[in-house]
Motif scaffolding. Structure first.
Motif, PDB file in Angstrom:
ATOM      1  N   LYS A  35      -8.269  -8.010 -25.942  1.00  0.00           N
ATOM      2  CA  LYS A  35      -7.090  -7.349 -26.534  1.00  0.00           C
ATOM      3  C   LYS A  35      -5.889  -8.279 -26.454  1.00  0.00           C
ATOM      4  CE  LYS A  35      -6.363  -4.995 -22.116  1.00  0.00           C
ATOM      5  NZ  LYS A  35      -6.560  -3.723 -21.392  1.00  0.00           N
ATOM      6  N   TYR A  39      -5.358 -11.956 -24.564  1.00  0.00           N
ATOM      7  CA  TYR A  39      -4.353 -12.188 -23.526  1.00  0.00           C
ATOM      8  C   TYR A  39      -3.537 -13.447 -23.860  1.00  0.00           C
ATOM      9  CZ  TYR A  39      -6.798  -8.753 -20.453  1.00  0.00           C
ATOM     10  OH  TYR A  39      -7.378  -7.633 -19.919  1.00  0.00           O
ATOM     11  N   HIS A 163     -11.762   4.125 -15.687  1.00  0.00           N
ATOM     12  CA  HIS A 163     -10.940   2.931 -15.450  1.00  0.00           C
ATOM     13  C   HIS A 163     -10.284   3.088 -14.085  1.00  0.00           C
ATOM     14  CE1 HIS A 163      -8.991  -0.688 -16.885  1.00  0.00           C
ATOM     15  NE2 HIS A 163      -7.794  -0.199 -16.701  1.00  0.00           N
ATOM     16  N   SER A 200     -11.653  -6.334 -14.131  1.00  0.00           N
ATOM     17  CA  SER A 200     -11.814  -7.534 -13.292  1.00  0.00           C
ATOM     18  C   SER A 200     -11.782  -7.197 -11.813  1.00  0.00           C
ATOM     19  CB  SER A 200     -10.706  -8.552 -13.579  1.00  0.00           C
ATOM     20  OG  SER A 200     -10.762  -8.995 -14.902  1.00  0.00           O
ATOM     21  N   ARG A 219     -16.215  -4.683 -17.682  1.00  0.00           N
ATOM     22  CA  ARG A 219     -15.173  -4.933 -18.693  1.00  0.00           C
ATOM     23  C   ARG A 219     -14.113  -5.891 -18.143  1.00  0.00           C
ATOM     24  NH1 ARG A 219     -15.028   0.733 -18.354  1.00  0.00           N
ATOM     25  NH2 ARG A 219     -12.848   0.557 -17.687  1.00  0.00           N
ATOM     26  N   GLY A 221     -11.274  -8.632 -17.980  1.00  0.00           N
ATOM     27  CA  GLY A 221     -10.244  -9.196 -18.851  1.00  0.00           C
ATOM     28  C   GLY A 221      -9.588 -10.373 -18.154  1.00  0.00           C
ATOM     29  N   ILE A 222      -8.591 -10.079 -17.323  1.00  0.00           N
ATOM     30  CA  ILE A 222      -7.737 -11.132 -16.742  1.00  0.00           C
ATOM     31  C   ILE A 222      -8.542 -12.238 -16.066  1.00  0.00           C
ATOM     32  CG2 ILE A 222      -7.394  -9.941 -14.507  1.00  0.00           C
ATOM     33  CD1 ILE A 222      -4.666 -11.855 -16.405  1.00  0.00           C
ATOM     34  N   TYR A 351      -0.798 -11.440 -16.225  1.00  0.00           N
ATOM     35  CA  TYR A 351      -1.134 -10.772 -17.494  1.00  0.00           C
ATOM     36  C   TYR A 351       0.048 -10.832 -18.474  1.00  0.00           C
ATOM     37  CZ  TYR A 351      -4.651  -7.733 -14.944  1.00  0.00           C
ATOM     38  OH  TYR A 351      -5.670  -7.213 -14.206  1.00  0.00           O
TER      39      TYR A 351
HETATM   40  C1  LIG Z   1      -7.538  -4.108 -20.377  1.00  0.00           C
HETATM   41  C2  LIG Z   1      -8.701  -3.321 -19.957  1.00  0.00           C
HETATM   42  C3  LIG Z   1      -9.696  -3.878 -19.148  1.00  0.00           C
HETATM   43  C4  LIG Z   1      -9.580  -5.265 -18.555  1.00  0.00           C
HETATM   44  O1  LIG Z   1      -8.735  -5.208 -17.443  1.00  0.00           O
HETATM   45  P1  LIG Z   1      -8.472  -6.502 -16.534  1.00  0.00           P
HETATM   46  O2  LIG Z   1      -7.646  -5.994 -15.413  1.00  0.00           O
HETATM   47  O3  LIG Z   1      -7.709  -7.451 -17.396  1.00  0.00           O
HETATM   48  O4  LIG Z   1      -9.791  -7.019 -16.141  1.00  0.00           O
HETATM   49  C5  LIG Z   1     -10.809  -3.123 -18.867  1.00  0.00           C
HETATM   50  N1  LIG Z   1     -10.930  -1.856 -19.327  1.00  0.00           N
HETATM   51  C6  LIG Z   1      -9.977  -1.276 -20.094  1.00  0.00           C
HETATM   52  C7  LIG Z   1     -10.158   0.110 -20.545  1.00  0.00           C
HETATM   53  C8  LIG Z   1      -8.828  -1.983 -20.429  1.00  0.00           C
HETATM   54  O5  LIG Z   1      -7.895  -1.403 -21.184  1.00  0.00           O
END
Ligand SMILES: *Cc1c(COP(=O)(O)O)cnc(C)c1O
Length: 366
Positions: A35, A39, A163, A200, A219, A221-222, A351
């Motif tokens: 997304k 980043y 989440h 993460s 999932r 991300g960072i 982030y």
């Molecule tokens: C952004 C996001 C992630 C990734 O989160 P990080 O902290 O960057 O690893 C995972 N799941 C959802 C639903 C998110 O919106």
């Protein structure tokens, strides 16, 4: 000559960081979260850096379609799901998965499928609110939401999703990871389908938690971009920075005790010193609120910013780098200077800094 500032994206670091995520969760499939223009790293570069991911997850519909146009044929997941019926048409056309977090979305989907039966089933991530109180069904509403979704003939696989609010601190006194998992287990009891729970911070908890934290899909991300999700430093987690923001000195000033630097004259020299002026400011995405003392590298030497960050420039203390001159290389963050160190000094998180790199900064790759 263009202005000397550049952001270099390190594709090898992205691949390495994805491997780190996989090593923490060997049995899981991985959504690489891309997304916010990956980043700030660029969608197309993310597609190449994360070619080994099992799917790409994001928020923006235009970029989801763009992934398909760029040739990504593995799954794509929209993390906030669909906002209106037109989005469902886009999902049907491009084979995109979406998260469903409220009854309004399920009603839209019922309606859409009744009017326009899709050629392929919709795969849905059904999201539970286990304590973050942002998106999702409460545990006690989850079974009903699942049943209503399951009753739609054109829904394929339903993945059970939540989440974490505090996965960087497993024993958080307000909402612990264990408590969120307990609510998730309670709300999903007896429901079939894969589970998708770990961002993460959650991924880094997985090796230590064994059976207590399992997730068919992770999932991250960072961490994929080399930033820490909190807890320990990125280096402690074995991550490598995926971006280096660099520029050069375009000016040097010799100042004496009592001289001031920058707008508002917020920095006053205590003695004679040299100040370097860097071609990087808040219009490049560097945080304006970074105070005097924010770490920065000049010719590979760690020093500090001084005075206010202006739109196109900022000033640095050259005391530890007497050899520095116009043209000296400056690293704002990345290789040699963790983005999280800069973020901490500026009162934010890595982030936000990554996502804010401005369109006027040329992006290179190595
Ligand atoms: C952004 C996001 C992630 C990734 O989160 P990080 O902290 O960057 O690893 C995972 N799941 C959802 C639903 C998110 O919106």
């Amino acid at each position: 000559m263009p202005r000397p500032i550049t952001a270099t994206v390190h594709l090898a670091a992205m691949r390495h960081n994805l491997e780190r995520a996989r090593a923490c969760a060997p049995g899981s499939k991985a959504w690489a979260v891309v997304k916010a223009n990956a980043y700030g790293h660029g969608l197309e570069r993310a597609l190449r850096g994360f070619a080994a991911a099992d799917g790409l997850a994001l928020i923006e519909f235009d970029n989801a379609v763009r992934l398909r146009e760029l040739g990504w044929s593995k799954p794509v997941l929209l993390l906030e799901g669909w906002f209106d019926a037109a989005d469902l048409a886009t999902m049907a056309r491009h084979d995109l998965n979406g998260a469903a977090h409220c009854m309004e979305q399920i009603a839209l989907l019922e309606d859409y499928c009744a009017r326009t039966p899709p050629a392929r089933p919709f795969n849905v991530h059904l999201k539970m609110n286990t304590g973050m109180n942002r998106l999702g069904f409460k545990p006690e509403q989850f079974g009903a939401a699942f049943a209503r979704l399951r009753a739609i003939a054109h829904v394929g696989e339903i993945t059970l999703m939540t989440h974490f609010a505090n996965a960087d601190e497993a024993h958080h006194p307000c909402v612990s990871l264990h408590e969120q998992l307990r609510r998730f287990d309670e709300g999903t009891a007896g429901l079939p389908g894969p589970r998708s729970v770990a961002n993460s911070a959650g991924v880094f908890q997985m090796p230590g938690m064994g059976e207590a934290l399992v997730s068919d899909w992770i999932r991250p991300g960072i961490m994929l971009y080399g930033g820490t999700p909190g807890g320990r430093t990125a280096a402690d987690y074995g991550l490598r920075p995926a971006m280096t923001l660099a520029s050069t000195l375009i000016g040097v000033q010799d100042i004496k005790a009592g001289d001031f630097v920058g707008y508002g004259s917020r920095f006053e020299a205590e003695g004679a010193m040299r100040i370097g002026v860097v071609a990087c400011g808040y219009a490049d995405g560097y945080p304006r609120h970074a105070p005097t003392g924010t770490p920065i590298l000049v010719d590979g030497v760690r020093t500090r910013t001084v005075g206010r960050v202006s739109m196109d420039m900022l000033a640095v203390d050259l005391t530890p780098v007497p050899q520095a001159r116009v043209g000296s290389r400056v690293v704002l963050w990345g290789e040699g200077l963790p983005i999280d160190d800069v973020a901490t000094a500026a009162g934010t998180i890595g982030y936000e800094l990554m996502c804010a790199v401005a369109p006027r900064v040329p992006v290179l790759e190595d």
